[in-house]
Design a protein around this motif. Structure first.
Motif, PDB file in Angstrom:
ATOM      1  N   GLU A  76       0.679  -1.376  -0.047  1.00 42.77           N
ATOM      2  CA  GLU A  76      -0.166  -0.201  -0.123  1.00 42.77           C
ATOM      3  C   GLU A  76       1.005   1.428  -0.196  1.00 42.77           C
ATOM      4  OE1 GLU A  76      -2.518   2.865   3.114  1.00 42.77           O
ATOM      5  OE2 GLU A  76      -2.105   0.294   3.700  1.00 42.77           O
TER       6      GLU A  76
ATOM      7  N   SER B 214       3.979   2.022  -1.530  1.00 43.06           N
ATOM      8  CA  SER B 214       4.161   2.680  -2.785  1.00 43.06           C
ATOM      9  C   SER B 214       3.397   3.440  -3.488  1.00 43.06           C
ATOM     10  CB  SER B 214       4.625   0.835  -3.484  1.00 43.06           C
ATOM     11  OG  SER B 214       5.390   1.586  -4.523  1.00 43.06           O
ATOM     12  N   ASN B 215       3.088   4.434  -3.988  1.00 44.09           N
ATOM     13  CA  ASN B 215       1.959   5.476  -4.361  1.00 44.09           C
ATOM     14  C   ASN B 215       2.815   5.913  -5.466  1.00 44.09           C
ATOM     15  OD1 ASN B 215       1.583   5.884  -0.979  1.00 44.09           O
ATOM     16  ND2 ASN B 215       0.108   5.172  -1.960  1.00 44.09           N
TER      17      ASN B 215
ATOM     18  N   ARG C 139      -0.861   9.080   9.070  1.00 45.25           N
ATOM     19  CA  ARG C 139      -2.044   9.720   7.409  1.00 45.25           C
ATOM     20  C   ARG C 139      -2.855  10.579   8.077  1.00 45.25           C
ATOM     21  NH1 ARG C 139      -6.251   4.222   8.963  1.00 45.25           N
ATOM     22  NH2 ARG C 139      -7.252   5.058   6.812  1.00 45.25           N
TER      23      ARG C 139
ATOM     24  N   GLU D  88       0.009  12.848   6.454  1.00 44.82           N
ATOM     25  CA  GLU D  88       0.157  12.527   4.903  1.00 44.82           C
ATOM     26  C   GLU D  88      -0.509  13.744   4.069  1.00 44.82           C
ATOM     27  OE1 GLU D  88       2.074   9.063   2.357  1.00 44.82           O
ATOM     28  OE2 GLU D  88      -0.163   9.227   3.366  1.00 44.82           O
TER      29      GLU D  88
ATOM     30  N   ASP E 290      -0.978  16.929   1.003  1.00 43.16           N
ATOM     31  CA  ASP E 290      -1.553  16.921  -0.102  1.00 43.16           C
ATOM     32  C   ASP E 290      -2.663  18.163   0.136  1.00 43.16           C
ATOM     33  OD1 ASP E 290      -2.631  15.122  -2.151  1.00 43.16           O
ATOM     34  OD2 ASP E 290      -4.253  15.038  -1.420  1.00 43.16           O
TER      35      ASP E 290
END
Length: 323
Positions: free
Chosen positions: A26, A28-29, A206, A209, A213
């Motif tokens: 998960e 590795s975006n 989370r 992060e 964004d």
């Protein structure tokens, strides 16, 4: 019979352990690189396994003694990028002083690539054992762990006095006033929580992060915008977070992302503060910092760090772009 023996506590507080870790798919975006959140998950897993190897696994601590294992502080430096399918060795070294009220560890993660050993991550971690009050009491806290047990996360700290909150519709404006900041309100869902009621450390990671964004999107340089325009991706060499109090399932969490410093044209540091509205007051539940830079994707395997251009500097500095 209690699992908290003198031998187990001694091993927990004195004996280093090593465990094999691998980043989750998960994380590795973009291409095959692993983001900072999942790197911190590796640190978390290494600490949890240290408790297992000492004979004090998180499940048994909770089920038998009513103690929730909570990571309350995490300060990590990422020195080499992880890729999908990397396998690494994580060494956990106990770092608890005689007068500490939290259990401390230093974690070092390294992997082999092309015949060379790379130190990929160093981290300092602190753990509290939260006495469960959701269910019936489990009995007296075992003596060997009593100094690390708390009734509420953050009880080991001198808390700031909670400020009287303005009207709810004015809270975000008051928290961001006069600052180079972005804030949002969010209702805490159960997948971000653990031990039935409270937001856990991985949930805060989370949100850190997500803060990046949301902030860059608000400033016109969203992640996808810079990917499409120039193949730039955000990179995080360092992050830290400290839980100060508890944030509970289905409470509204107010998160404020504030740019504190732009270092030349290479990195910028942002502070993240988290609050809940409780009994008419704003209670700060956590605070942390995250350092960001940018890298350009060279191919499917490689990237390299780049300097900010004026567009990015203006955006993160809250300056209007030049006409």
């Amino acid at each position: 019979m209690t699992l908290v023996t003198e031998t187990a506590v001694k091993a927990l507080l004195e004996t280093p352990t090593t465990t094999r870790v691998r980043p989750r798919y998960e994380g590795s975006n973009i291409c095959t690189w692993i983001g900072f959140k999942h790197v911190n998950y590796l640190v978390e897993e290494a600490v949890l396994d240290h408790f297992r190897q000492a004979g004090l696994p998180a499940r048994a601590l909770y089920e038998e003694h009513g103690l929730g294992l909570d990571i309350v502080s995490l300060d990590s430096r990422i020195l080499h990028a992880f890729h999908m399918d990397d396998i690494a060795d994580a060494e956990v070294t106990p770092w608890t002083k005689d007068d500490d009220s939290t259990i401390g560890f230093k974690v070092t993660i390294q992997f082999e690539r092309n015949g060379e050993i790379h130190k990929a991550v160093t981290s300092k971690v602190r753990v509290s054992l939260r006495i469960d009050t959701y269910l019936e009491a489990a009995g007296e806290v075992p003596a060997g762990l009593a100094r690390f047990a708390v009734a509420v996360l953050g009880d080991d700290l001198e808390r700031e006095s909670a400020a009287v909150a303005p009207a709810e519709e004015e809270i975000l404006a008051s928290l961001t006033a006069g600052a180079n900041a972005y804030g949002w309100k969010w209702n805490i869902p159960y997948p971000y929580c653990h031990f039935t009621e409270r937001l856990q450390m991985s949930g805060y990671l989370r949100l850190m992060e997500e803060g990046k964004d949301r902030f860059v999107a608000d400033r016109g340089i969203s992640i996808k915008t810079l990917l499409d325009d120039r193949r730039w991706i955000p990179v995080v060499p360092r992050s830290d977070i400290r839980i100060l109090d508890e944030a509970l399932m289905e409470e509204d969490l107010y998160t404020v992302y504030t740019v504190e410093e732009v270092f030349k044209d290479f990195t910028y540091t942002s502070r993240m503060d988290f609050y809940v509205l409780r009994d008419g007051k704003l209670v700060k539940t956590a605070t942390g910092r995250i350092v960001h830079g940018y890298a350009v994707i060279e191919n499917r395997r490689d990237w390299s760090l780049v300097n900010f251009d004026q567009r990015v500097i203006d955006a993160i500095s809250a300056k209007a772009p030049q006409a």
